[in-house]
Design an enzyme around this catalytic site. Sequence first.
Site, short mmCIF file in Angstrom:
data_model
loop_
_atom_site.label_atom_id
_atom_site.label_comp_id
_atom_site.label_asym_id
_atom_site.label_seq_id
_atom_site.Cartn_x
_atom_site.Cartn_y
_atom_site.Cartn_z
N CYS A 167 59.55 60.67 4.82
CA CYS A 167 60.56 59.99 5.45
C CYS A 167 61.57 59.78 4.50
O CYS A 167 61.65 58.78 3.36
CB CYS A 167 60.41 58.25 6.20
SG CYS A 167 58.66 58.27 7.46
N CYS A 185 62.91 56.48 4.19
CA CYS A 185 61.74 55.38 3.11
C CYS A 185 62.25 54.20 2.37
O CYS A 185 63.31 54.19 2.13
CB CYS A 185 60.51 55.61 2.79
SG CYS A 185 59.60 55.11 2.27
N ARG A 229 54.95 37.30 0.18
CA ARG A 229 55.49 36.78 0.65
C ARG A 229 55.65 35.45 1.54
O ARG A 229 56.16 34.61 1.52
CB ARG A 229 57.09 37.72 1.28
CG ARG A 229 58.20 37.82 1.26
CD ARG A 229 58.94 38.31 1.58
NE ARG A 229 57.99 40.23 1.99
CZ ARG A 229 58.43 40.85 1.08
NH1 ARG A 229 59.98 40.69 0.10
NH2 ARG A 229 57.82 42.06 1.27
N TYR A 230 54.87 35.48 2.76
CA TYR A 230 54.24 35.07 3.51
C TYR A 230 53.25 34.12 3.28
O TYR A 230 52.01 34.87 2.71
CB TYR A 230 54.63 34.88 4.58
CG TYR A 230 55.69 36.17 5.25
CD1 TYR A 230 56.96 35.65 5.68
CD2 TYR A 230 55.92 37.18 4.68
CE1 TYR A 230 58.57 36.10 6.10
CE2 TYR A 230 56.89 38.35 5.07
CZ TYR A 230 58.10 37.38 6.03
OH TYR A 230 59.33 38.51 6.03
N LYS A 259 61.63 38.56 6.70
CA LYS A 259 62.14 39.58 8.32
C LYS A 259 62.54 37.76 8.96
O LYS A 259 62.07 37.15 9.66
CB LYS A 259 61.27 39.89 9.24
CG LYS A 259 61.02 41.41 8.56
CD LYS A 259 59.29 42.13 9.20
CE LYS A 259 59.03 43.23 8.36
NZ LYS A 259 58.82 42.48 7.35
N ARG A 284 60.80 52.65 0.31
CA ARG A 284 59.82 52.46 -0.85
C ARG A 284 60.03 53.66 -1.59
O ARG A 284 59.22 54.18 -2.22
CB ARG A 284 58.74 51.87 -0.52
CG ARG A 284 58.27 50.44 0.46
CD ARG A 284 56.92 49.81 0.48
NE ARG A 284 56.87 48.57 -0.18
CZ ARG A 284 55.68 48.52 1.49
NH1 ARG A 284 55.11 49.15 1.89
NH2 ARG A 284 55.78 46.75 1.90
N ASP A 301 65.14 43.43 7.49
CA ASP A 301 64.43 42.38 6.41
C ASP A 301 65.15 42.08 5.43
O ASP A 301 66.28 42.59 5.41
CB ASP A 301 63.36 43.69 5.26
CG ASP A 301 62.34 43.41 5.66
OD1 ASP A 301 62.21 41.87 4.77
OD2 ASP A 301 61.66 43.99 6.08
N ARG A 334 49.79 35.42 4.96
CA ARG A 334 50.11 37.09 4.80
C ARG A 334 50.50 37.75 3.60
O ARG A 334 50.68 37.26 2.32
CB ARG A 334 49.92 37.43 5.96
CG ARG A 334 51.81 38.01 6.02
CD ARG A 334 51.84 37.72 7.66
NE ARG A 334 52.97 37.59 7.80
CZ ARG A 334 53.85 35.87 8.20
NH1 ARG A 334 53.87 35.52 8.16
NH2 ARG A 334 55.03 36.08 8.35
N CYS A 394 51.91 59.18 0.80
CA CYS A 394 52.00 59.29 2.22
C CYS A 394 51.67 61.18 2.74
O CYS A 394 51.95 62.37 2.04
CB CYS A 394 53.33 59.08 2.52
SG CYS A 394 53.59 57.62 2.36
N ASP A 407 66.71 49.80 6.20
CA ASP A 407 66.98 49.03 4.92
C ASP A 407 67.89 49.51 4.16
O ASP A 407 67.72 50.53 4.55
CB ASP A 407 65.41 48.92 4.03
CG ASP A 407 64.74 48.71 5.42
OD1 ASP A 407 64.87 47.09 5.65
OD2 ASP A 407 63.11 48.45 4.57
S1 SF4 Z 1 58.13 54.77 5.61
FE1 SF4 Z 1 57.83 55.61 3.72
S2 SF4 Z 1 55.99 55.00 2.95
FE2 SF4 Z 1 56.21 54.70 5.49
S3 SF4 Z 1 55.32 56.57 5.39
FE3 SF4 Z 1 57.10 56.94 5.67
S4 SF4 Z 1 57.72 57.42 2.89
FE4 SF4 Z 1 55.38 56.76 3.57
#
Ligand code: SF4
Length: 349
Positions: free
Chosen positions: A104, A107, A87-88, A314, A109, A307, A91, A100, A270
Site C-alpha cells: 500500500c 503503509c 506498547r500496551y 492510539k 510500516r 496513532d 497485548r 504482504c 500516519d
Molecule cells: S498497510 Fe503495509 S503492512 Fe498492511 S498490507 Fe499494506 S503494505 Fe502491508
Amino acid sequence: MNTLRSIKQLRDAGLIPAAQTALEQVAARYAVAITPAMAELIDRDDPNDPIARQFVPDQAELAPQPHERADPIGDDAFSPVEGIVHRYADRVLLKLVHTCPVYCRFCFRREMVGPGGRQGLTREKREAAFRYIRQHPEIWEVILTGGDPLVLPASRLRATVRTLAAIDHVKIIRVHTRMPTVAPERITAELVAALRAQGKTTYVALHANHPRELSPAARAACARIVDAGIPMLSQTVLLRGVNDNVETLSALMRAFVECRIKPYYLHHADLAPGTSHLRTSIETGRELMRQMRGRISGLCQPAYMLDVPDGAGKVPIGPSYISASAGGTEQGYEVQTIDGGVRAYPPRE
Ligand code: SF4
C-alpha cells in the site's frame, strides 16, 4: 495473471503511462505489488481510480515532508525482543513476516516491509518471541501482524496459533490482514481452520479502504472465515482521493456490516515518509464522522483513531458531541444533536 511487482509489469498492464520514468525511483525505494484481484478492480480509464491510488506508485512518494518519519507509530521503541511490540500492558504485536500480498502506498510500516525491508523471524527469534509472551502473564491478547501474516502457509499459521493457544494467559489471538480482499483465493478451508484453537478466541481484522474491494469473491472469503466461528472487525485508513467523502465511507462501512464484519477503526493516516498526498486533515475526518452519524446505522460506525507519533499510542479523536455548559459541569452540559442543533442536558441532581 500474476501479482504485478515492477514498473514494467504495471506499464504492460496499462496501469501507468509510458512517460512516467520517475516511478522506477519510487519502486526502488518502496516495494510494489498488486495482486490480480486488485489489478482487475482498477478502471484504466479513470485517472483518479481509488483502487489504483492505493497501490500504484506515485512520484509524490519521493517528496517526504518535515513531520514524516520512518517509524511513525514508534514500534521500535516498544520492541523488547525482535518481532514483538509491547506498547500496551495486556497485548502484544507479533510480527512474524514483513511481506504482504500488496504494498500500500500509504503503509505506516513502509520502511520495514517488502523484499528490501526487514527479514521474517528465524526459528530462534520466533522461539524468543514466544518465550517473551510466556514470561509475561499480563499478555491477554496476541495480535499477528507484520507484514500480512496470512502470506504464511497454513501449516506455519497452525503451528503459531497452537503455540500461542498453549500459553494459559493468552486468551485472544487477533490476525490483521488484507488477504480476504486482495487475494480471496488464499482464504481456503485449511487456512481458516489453522487460525482456530480449542478454548481460545480468534478474531480477524480486515483492512479495506474502498467498497469496491469487497467484491463477490472477497465477500465469499469473509463468509468462510465468519462461518467457521471467527468474528471479524474492520480497519480502514482515511485516504485523500480514495474514501474521503461520506458516500464512499458509508458504502464501505455498510459493506463490512453486510459481510458480518463489525466496523472497528477508521485510522487517520500516519506520518509515513512520502505519503502526504494521501493524507486528509483531521478536520476532514471529524466532519466525515459527523456526517455518517445519523445517516447510517449505529452498527456501521467506526471509531476515528489517531496513532500519536513515536509510540504514544492510539486515541479516539472524536468528534465529541458533549461539552460542559458555560457555567461548568455543575450547571450541566451542552449536547450537539446529529442535525447540528444544541440542547442542554442537566447536571446530576
Ligand atoms: S498497510 Fe503495509 S503492512 Fe498492511 S498490507 Fe499494506 S503494505 Fe502491508
